[in-house]
Scaffold this motif. Structure first.
Motif, PDB file in Angstrom:
ATOM      1  N   PRO A  12       0.690  -1.041   0.199  1.00 38.39           N
ATOM      2  CA  PRO A  12      -0.088   0.067   0.401  1.00 38.39           C
ATOM      3  C   PRO A  12       0.577   1.346   0.061  1.00 38.39           C
ATOM      4  O   PRO A  12       0.145   1.720  -0.928  1.00 38.39           O
ATOM      5  CB  PRO A  12      -0.975  -0.121   1.047  1.00 38.39           C
ATOM      6  CG  PRO A  12      -0.649  -1.799   1.712  1.00 38.39           C
ATOM      7  CD  PRO A  12       0.720  -2.119   1.353  1.00 38.39           C
ATOM      8  N   ASN A  13       2.001   0.939   0.256  1.00 42.74           N
ATOM      9  CA  ASN A  13       2.903   2.134   0.750  1.00 42.74           C
ATOM     10  C   ASN A  13       3.423   2.824  -0.834  1.00 42.74           C
ATOM     11  O   ASN A  13       4.758   3.363  -1.049  1.00 42.74           O
ATOM     12  CB  ASN A  13       4.343   2.718   1.338  1.00 42.74           C
ATOM     13  CG  ASN A  13       4.976   1.241   0.794  1.00 42.74           C
ATOM     14  OD1 ASN A  13       4.835   0.174  -0.344  1.00 42.74           O
ATOM     15  ND2 ASN A  13       6.036   0.933   1.710  1.00 42.74           N
ATOM     16  N   GLY A  14       2.555   2.514  -1.689  1.00 42.57           N
ATOM     17  CA  GLY A  14       3.419   2.354  -2.752  1.00 42.57           C
ATOM     18  C   GLY A  14       4.757   1.315  -3.863  1.00 42.57           C
ATOM     19  O   GLY A  14       5.076   2.133  -5.080  1.00 42.57           O
ATOM     20  N   THR A  15       4.916   1.002  -3.216  1.00 44.31           N
ATOM     21  CA  THR A  15       5.985  -0.153  -2.939  1.00 44.31           C
ATOM     22  C   THR A  15       5.925  -1.570  -4.214  1.00 44.31           C
ATOM     23  O   THR A  15       4.526  -1.603  -3.781  1.00 44.31           O
ATOM     24  CB  THR A  15       7.254  -0.387  -2.740  1.00 44.31           C
ATOM     25  OG1 THR A  15       6.193  -0.699  -1.521  1.00 44.31           O
ATOM     26  CG2 THR A  15       7.530   1.364  -2.032  1.00 44.31           C
ATOM     27  N   ALA A  16       6.782  -2.051  -4.057  1.00 43.58           N
ATOM     28  CA  ALA A  16       6.045  -3.647  -4.553  1.00 43.58           C
ATOM     29  C   ALA A  16       7.881  -4.363  -4.836  1.00 43.58           C
ATOM     30  O   ALA A  16       9.200  -4.177  -4.977  1.00 43.58           O
ATOM     31  CB  ALA A  16       6.202  -3.390  -6.054  1.00 43.58           C
ATOM     32  N   GLN A  17       7.337  -5.286  -4.752  1.00 40.35           N
ATOM     33  CA  GLN A  17       8.476  -6.634  -4.401  1.00 40.35           C
ATOM     34  C   GLN A  17       8.908  -6.903  -6.473  1.00 40.35           C
ATOM     35  O   GLN A  17       7.953  -7.683  -6.407  1.00 40.35           O
ATOM     36  CB  GLN A  17       8.358  -7.337  -3.492  1.00 40.35           C
ATOM     37  CG  GLN A  17       9.564  -8.639  -3.961  1.00 40.35           C
ATOM     38  CD  GLN A  17       9.364  -9.601  -2.524  1.00 40.35           C
ATOM     39  OE1 GLN A  17       8.414 -10.189  -2.344  1.00 40.35           O
ATOM     40  NE2 GLN A  17      10.397 -10.292  -2.104  1.00 40.35           N
ATOM     41  N   VAL A  18      10.029  -7.282  -6.886  1.00 38.17           N
ATOM     42  CA  VAL A  18      10.151  -7.318  -8.028  1.00 38.17           C
ATOM     43  C   VAL A  18      11.177  -8.561  -8.455  1.00 38.17           C
ATOM     44  O   VAL A  18      11.729  -8.468  -7.426  1.00 38.17           O
ATOM     45  CB  VAL A  18      10.189  -6.360  -8.942  1.00 38.17           C
ATOM     46  CG1 VAL A  18       9.417  -5.212  -9.200  1.00 38.17           C
ATOM     47  CG2 VAL A  18      11.736  -5.527  -8.935  1.00 38.17           C
ATOM     48  N   ALA A  19      10.759  -9.556  -9.153  1.00 36.64           N
ATOM     49  CA  ALA A  19      11.708 -10.943  -9.627  1.00 36.64           C
ATOM     50  C   ALA A  19      12.994 -10.635 -10.514  1.00 36.64           C
ATOM     51  O   ALA A  19      12.011 -10.507 -11.561  1.00 36.64           O
ATOM     52  CB  ALA A  19      11.495 -11.896  -9.464  1.00 36.64           C
ATOM     53  N   VAL A  20      13.978  -9.788 -10.521  1.00 39.23           N
ATOM     54  CA  VAL A  20      14.807  -9.508 -11.615  1.00 39.23           C
ATOM     55  C   VAL A  20      15.651 -10.632 -12.121  1.00 39.23           C
ATOM     56  O   VAL A  20      16.068 -11.494 -11.671  1.00 39.23           O
ATOM     57  CB  VAL A  20      15.736  -8.384 -10.927  1.00 39.23           C
ATOM     58  CG1 VAL A  20      16.679  -8.087 -12.815  1.00 39.23           C
ATOM     59  CG2 VAL A  20      15.290  -7.178 -11.320  1.00 39.23           C
ATOM     60  N   VAL A  21      15.413 -11.673 -13.725  1.00 38.15           N
ATOM     61  CA  VAL A  21      16.434 -12.302 -13.690  1.00 38.15           C
ATOM     62  C   VAL A  21      18.197 -11.729 -14.098  1.00 38.15           C
ATOM     63  O   VAL A  21      17.901 -10.651 -15.042  1.00 38.15           O
ATOM     64  CB  VAL A  21      15.619 -13.211 -15.104  1.00 38.15           C
ATOM     65  CG1 VAL A  21      17.297 -14.223 -15.693  1.00 38.15           C
ATOM     66  CG2 VAL A  21      14.550 -13.286 -14.964  1.00 38.15           C
ATOM     67  N   ARG A  22      18.950 -12.369 -13.809  1.00 39.98           N
ATOM     68  CA  ARG A  22      19.908 -11.791 -13.967  1.00 39.98           C
ATOM     69  C   ARG A  22      20.705 -11.828 -14.625  1.00 39.98           C
ATOM     70  O   ARG A  22      20.067 -12.404 -15.329  1.00 39.98           O
ATOM     71  CB  ARG A  22      20.895 -12.876 -12.614  1.00 39.98           C
ATOM     72  CG  ARG A  22      21.181 -12.832 -11.531  1.00 39.98           C
ATOM     73  CD  ARG A  22      22.083 -13.045 -10.451  1.00 39.98           C
ATOM     74  NE  ARG A  22      23.287 -12.907 -10.707  1.00 39.98           N
ATOM     75  CZ  ARG A  22      24.621 -14.127 -11.004  1.00 39.98           C
ATOM     76  NH1 ARG A  22      23.869 -14.874 -10.377  1.00 39.98           N
ATOM     77  NH2 ARG A  22      25.325 -13.261 -11.076  1.00 39.98           N
ATOM     78  N   GLN A  23      21.659 -10.722 -15.473  1.00 41.55           N
ATOM     79  CA  GLN A  23      21.842 -10.683 -16.448  1.00 41.55           C
ATOM     80  C   GLN A  23      22.512 -10.946 -17.345  1.00 41.55           C
ATOM     81  O   GLN A  23      22.378 -11.769 -18.409  1.00 41.55           O
ATOM     82  CB  GLN A  23      21.854  -9.151 -17.009  1.00 41.55           C
ATOM     83  CG  GLN A  23      21.454  -8.053 -16.713  1.00 41.55           C
ATOM     84  CD  GLN A  23      20.210  -7.703 -18.134  1.00 41.55           C
ATOM     85  OE1 GLN A  23      19.934  -8.799 -18.754  1.00 41.55           O
ATOM     86  NE2 GLN A  23      18.894  -6.580 -17.682  1.00 41.55           N
ATOM     87  N   GLY A  24      23.191 -12.089 -16.375  1.00 39.23           N
ATOM     88  CA  GLY A  24      24.745 -12.955 -16.923  1.00 39.23           C
ATOM     89  C   GLY A  24      23.518 -14.175 -17.085  1.00 39.23           C
ATOM     90  O   GLY A  24      24.153 -14.924 -17.776  1.00 39.23           O
TER      91      GLY A  24
END
Length: 139
Positions: A12-24
């Motif tokens: 609710p505070n305007g943030t999100a948890q995101v999962a990023v695939v490592r570029q390598g």
């Protein structure tokens, strides 16, 4: 720097948890490598500012400041190598034997690892590396 991520959870505070695939681990060129049907790709989770209102499960474009990120990367990769070489050369300048020079290089490298760990803790504590969701990708 921009990367593709998937929103795992919104808050609710305007943030999100995101999962990023490592570029390598992923070249983001699925037509050439056969897509992501292979083994699970290593991912990094982070909190990101969610000003665009992305929802859970959506693919988004995440951005971070290049200058700050490049400074951290340079520190993490260059400082250990510089201190390793400097430790050896300083010991050699004092006329120590090769064994002592190697020991001095290892000790200097260990100090550099402590510096990198301290930097990591400082970045996490100050939340110095901020991610922002800049766009929701269309499927």
């Amino acid at each position: 720097m921009t990367q593709t991520a998937q929103v795992k959870q919104t808050f609710p505070n305007g943030t999100a948890q995101v999962a990023v695939v490592r570029q390598g681990a992923c070249a983001h060129n699925c037509s050439e490598c056969g897509g992501c049907m292979t083994a699970a790709q290593p991912t990094v989770t982070a909190l990101a500012q969610n000003a665009v209102g992305a929802r859970e499960g959506e693919l988004v474009v995440v951005e971070t400041e290049n200058a700050q990120l490049m400074g951290i990367i340079a520190f993490v990769y260059l400082v250990p190598m510089v201190l390793l070489i400097a430790g050896y050369l300083v010991a050699q300048a004092f006329g120590l034997t090769q064994g002592w020079c190697i020991l001095a290089a290892v000790a200097a490298f260990a100090v550099s690892i402590l510096l990198v760990v301290a930097l990591d803790r400082r970045v996490k504590r100050r939340r110095a590396l901020q991610f922002r969701i800049v766009a929701v990708q269309e499927v």
